[in-house]
Write an enzyme that holds these catalytic residues in place. Structure first.
Site, mmCIF file in Angstrom:
data_model
loop_
_atom_site.group_PDB
_atom_site.id
_atom_site.type_symbol
_atom_site.label_atom_id
_atom_site.label_comp_id
_atom_site.label_asym_id
_atom_site.label_seq_id
_atom_site.Cartn_x
_atom_site.Cartn_y
_atom_site.Cartn_z
ATOM 1 N N ALA A 168 0.829 -1.161 -0.141
ATOM 2 C CA ALA A 168 -0.059 -0.097 -0.075
ATOM 3 C C ALA A 168 0.895 1.420 0.007
ATOM 4 O O ALA A 168 1.056 2.115 0.935
ATOM 5 C CB ALA A 168 -1.059 0.185 1.107
ATOM 6 N N GLY A 174 -1.576 1.636 -4.180
ATOM 7 C CA GLY A 174 -2.423 0.901 -3.352
ATOM 8 C C GLY A 174 -3.310 1.770 -2.162
ATOM 9 O O GLY A 174 -4.292 1.173 -2.280
ATOM 10 N N LYS A 229 -0.189 -2.008 -22.108
ATOM 11 C CA LYS A 229 0.521 -1.112 -21.174
ATOM 12 C C LYS A 229 2.013 -1.266 -21.001
ATOM 13 O O LYS A 229 2.543 -0.344 -21.032
ATOM 14 C CB LYS A 229 -0.021 -1.375 -19.833
ATOM 15 C CG LYS A 229 -0.002 -0.453 -18.922
ATOM 16 C CD LYS A 229 -0.108 -0.376 -17.442
ATOM 17 C CE LYS A 229 0.258 0.927 -16.645
ATOM 18 N NZ LYS A 229 -0.196 0.644 -15.372
#
Length: 205
Positions: free
Chosen positions: A4, A8, A186
């Site tokens: 995170a 995140g 991507k």
């Protein structure tokens, strides 16, 4: 959310605001402490607001409180993938799904080595975030698309449920029946922009 950081936390804050029980895992003690004490400070369109979140430095802390989880969104740096998922097996249950939204290719194989290929979904996201300091981010999710899918291209109930949860939380999410091809797209964008950004020290924009 395993890893995170800025992204995140950005995605996790959307899911938290939508009413889901979300845990943000980050090894940095100051970041986790700030989020648990003061909430996650999120800047959107220049305005800051605090969003209550749950944060932990490792998965074991979560396992002791809630047991296993429904979904693990993996957002660690590529070279930390094996270490991160190996440290999170305590929250992996029989029905847990592991979704990689990391940049690059090959993470699915690494995750599958630890949790089994049947648990792994792949994806890519154009959502973003900027870390301003411990517990403080700029959220760049508005209008940014995310693509997820089964490795074999099947349109399963679980991938539909995850897409619905993400969309309901304001994370524009599409299901791909060729997610590996979608991820290559991507990568080609990153190849074109990443080197130029690094050389010039300019943002993609």
């Amino acid at each position: 959310v395993l890893g995170a950081g800025a992204l995140g936390c950005a995605m996790g804050s959307c899911l938290s605001e939508a009413g889901h029980e979300v845990w943000l895992i980050n090894r940095r003690a100051d970041h986790v402490e700030a989020m648990n004490k003061h909430g996650l400070s999120v800047r959107i369109n220049g305005l800051d607001r605090s969003i209550p979140v749950k944060a932990a430095r490792n998965a074991q802390e979560i396992a002791e409180k809630t047991g296993t989880v429904d979904l693990i969104v993996v957002l660690v740096k590529s070279f930390h993938t094996h270490e991160a998922i190996a440290s999170a097996t305590s929250i992996v249950g029989s029905d847990t799904v592991v979704l990689s939204l990391q940049n690059g290719l090959g993470h699915e194989e690494v995750l599958a080595e630890v949790v089994g290929r049947d648990k792994v979904l792949a994806g890519k996201t154009y959502a973003g975030g900027v870390m301003l300091g411990p517990g403080r981010i700029i959220r760049g999710t508005e209008g940014k698309e995310t693509y997820i899918g089964e490795l074999d291209g099947r349109l399963t109930d679980r991938v539909k449920r995850i897409a619905q949860v993400f969309n309901d939380a304001g994370l524009i999410t599409h299901i791909s029946d060729n997610i590996m091809g979608t991820m290559w797209e991507k990568l080609l964008v990153n190849v074109a922009t990443g080197a130029l950004s690094g050389i010039t020290h300019l943002t993609y924009g």
